[in-house]
Write an enzyme that holds these catalytic residues in place. Structure first.
Site, mmCIF file in Angstrom:
data_model
loop_
_atom_site.group_PDB
_atom_site.id
_atom_site.type_symbol
_atom_site.label_atom_id
_atom_site.label_comp_id
_atom_site.label_asym_id
_atom_site.label_seq_id
_atom_site.Cartn_x
_atom_site.Cartn_y
_atom_site.Cartn_z
ATOM 1 N N LYS A 28 0.848 -1.196 0.000
ATOM 2 C CA LYS A 28 0.000 0.000 0.000
ATOM 3 C C LYS A 28 0.877 1.236 0.000
ATOM 4 C CE LYS A 28 -2.449 0.879 3.762
ATOM 5 N NZ LYS A 28 -3.560 0.763 4.734
ATOM 6 N N LYS A 89 -7.339 -6.035 -2.104
ATOM 7 C CA LYS A 89 -8.211 -5.259 -1.223
ATOM 8 C C LYS A 89 -8.869 -4.128 -2.009
ATOM 9 C CE LYS A 89 -6.395 -4.059 2.708
ATOM 10 N NZ LYS A 89 -5.341 -3.506 3.593
#
EC number: 4.2.3.153
Length: 234
Positions: A28, A89
């Site tokens: 991320k 995700k």
């Protein structure tokens, strides 16, 4: 047993988090949003790097803070999954067509894509609303996070009872469960008894609790010591 998810922003941090005992390595970019995405070629390099380790934690990757447009969401999820990660995700926000995005991702999930829905505690009044649709579409799991990283952590937006209710709903649908959202070291004792499958950290792992800064081995060790260790499998 609750596992430790560490969000990493670079290949250097990926290796550092793995050596520090993270159970799940989450790719991320914290500088580009709540679920800022790595470039696709960077995800491929991370997967290639992890495959060289004799034992490795699963890799997850975020797809960015996308508008709730089914076509855009499905395309990005498919591209990210094709990089070879273990989980993808996707953040779901109330505006746009989140239910349409979930339904559109059903075929991807049925083809084997392991999708984790991320619902934001500071945006959804009742984040459990979409859980039946998420399960029906074949998602692997659902987690609560926060979208506004400057507006307080997860426990400032939802009570322990609300978190427990969300986790129970998700479990009843057979979903993996997770909690994240600017979690601090001293949040861990309150959250562990709720028994999520994982607790996700970024801010608490960085020097000076600066989520955009570099991962700090000492901070990672403190969080690792507070979350009971789970053995890794290859």
């Amino acid at each position: 047993m609750t596992r430790l998810l560490a969000s990493v922003a670079s290949l250097e941090e990926l290796t550092l988090a793995a050596r520090g005992g993270a159970d799940i390595l989450d790719l991320k970019d914290p500088k580009t949003g709540a679920l800022g995405a790595w470039p696709l070629d960077g995800i491929v390099r991370a997967v290639d790097t992890a495959r060289q380790w004799p034992v490795r934690a699963p890799l997850s990757a975020t797809v960015g803070d996308l508008p709730m447009d089914p076509v855009a969401v499905v395309g990005r999820v498919a591209e990210t999954w094709a990089c070879g990660v273990d989980y993808v995700k996707i953040g779901l926000i109330p505006s746009g067509d989140p239910a349409g995005c979930v339904a559109a991702l059903g075929p991807e999930a049925r083809r084997g894509t392991r999708i984790i829905a991320v619902l934001f505690a500071d945006l959804w009044t009742d984040p459990g609303t979409l859980l039946p649709d998420i399960a029906k579409a074949g998602f692997a799991g659902a987690m609560l996070d926060t979208a506004g990283k400057g507006s307080g952590g997860l426990l400032q937006h939802k009570t322990k009872d609300e978190l427990e209710r969300f986790l129970a709903q998700a479990r009843s649908h057979g979903l993996l469960t997770g909690l994240a959202g600017s979690l601090r070291l001293d949040d861990i004792p309150a959250l562990l008894p709720l028994a999520p499958d994982y607790l996700g950290f970024r801010t608490a792992l960085c020097a000076g609790a600066d989520r955009g800064g570099a991962l700090d081995p000492a901070a990672l060790a403190a969080v690792r010591n507070a979350v009971p260790r789970q053995p890794l499998t290859g």
